[in-house]
Motif scaffolding. Structure first.
Motif, PDB file in Angstrom:
ATOM      1  N   LYS A  78       0.647  -1.277  -0.218  1.00 34.80           N
ATOM      2  CA  LYS A  78      -0.268  -0.030   0.084  1.00 34.80           C
ATOM      3  C   LYS A  78       0.795   1.343  -0.079  1.00 34.80           C
ATOM      4  N   LYS A 102       0.829   4.488  -5.592  1.00 37.14           N
ATOM      5  CA  LYS A 102       0.559   5.661  -5.873  1.00 37.14           C
ATOM      6  C   LYS A 102      -0.945   5.759  -6.496  1.00 37.14           C
ATOM      7  N   ASP A 103      -1.648   6.484  -5.686  1.00 38.65           N
ATOM      8  CA  ASP A 103      -3.120   6.672  -6.215  1.00 38.65           C
ATOM      9  C   ASP A 103      -3.904   5.202  -6.542  1.00 38.65           C
ATOM     10  N   ASP A 104      -3.441   4.390  -5.699  1.00 38.80           N
ATOM     11  CA  ASP A 104      -3.870   2.854  -5.859  1.00 38.80           C
ATOM     12  C   ASP A 104      -3.534   2.385  -7.245  1.00 38.80           C
ATOM     13  N   ARG A 105      -2.272   2.588  -7.823  1.00 36.79           N
ATOM     14  CA  ARG A 105      -1.854   1.910  -8.712  1.00 36.79           C
ATOM     15  C   ARG A 105      -0.424   1.731  -8.551  1.00 36.79           C
ATOM     16  N   ILE A 149      -5.606  -2.354  -5.455  1.00 40.13           N
ATOM     17  CA  ILE A 149      -4.529  -1.607  -6.326  1.00 40.13           C
ATOM     18  C   ILE A 149      -4.458  -2.465  -7.506  1.00 40.13           C
ATOM     19  N   LYS A 150      -4.370  -1.381  -8.524  1.00 40.87           N
ATOM     20  CA  LYS A 150      -4.438  -1.845 -10.108  1.00 40.87           C
ATOM     21  C   LYS A 150      -2.906  -1.745 -10.589  1.00 40.87           C
ATOM     22  N   LYS A 200      -0.478  -1.458 -13.328  1.00 38.95           N
ATOM     23  CA  LYS A 200      -0.500  -0.826 -14.847  1.00 38.95           C
ATOM     24  C   LYS A 200       0.627  -1.016 -15.531  1.00 38.95           C
TER      25      LYS A 200
END
Length: 71
Positions: free
Chosen positions: A25, A29-32, A61-62, A64
């Motif tokens: 977590k 950053k920004d749930d990514r 959390i995605k 990317k």
């Protein structure tokens, strides 16, 4: 560091140590989290890429820019 497509299909709600959850977590950053960062963090935390994916899913959390189709 490849991954097994079977790992992507898991939907288990395993319990992970609070320290692992906090570390992931904190790094997101920004749930990514980028695929590169997720794989590096998995190695740093001595967990598998599949476990990293499970933790990310549990935390919302995605991942990317996935490079290997692991997440």
């Amino acid at each position: 560091m490849g991954c097994n497509s079977e790992n992507k299909q898991r939907t288990s709600q395993r319990e992970f140590a609070p320290e692992l959850l906090a570390a992931v977590k904190e790094r997101a950053k920004d749930d990514r989290l980028s695929c590169t960062a997720a794989r590096a963090l998995a190695a740093e935390l001595h967990i598998s890429v599949a476990e990293m994916g499970e933790i990310a899913n549990q935390l919302g959390i995605k991942i990317k820019k996935c490079e290997l189709g692991c997440f």
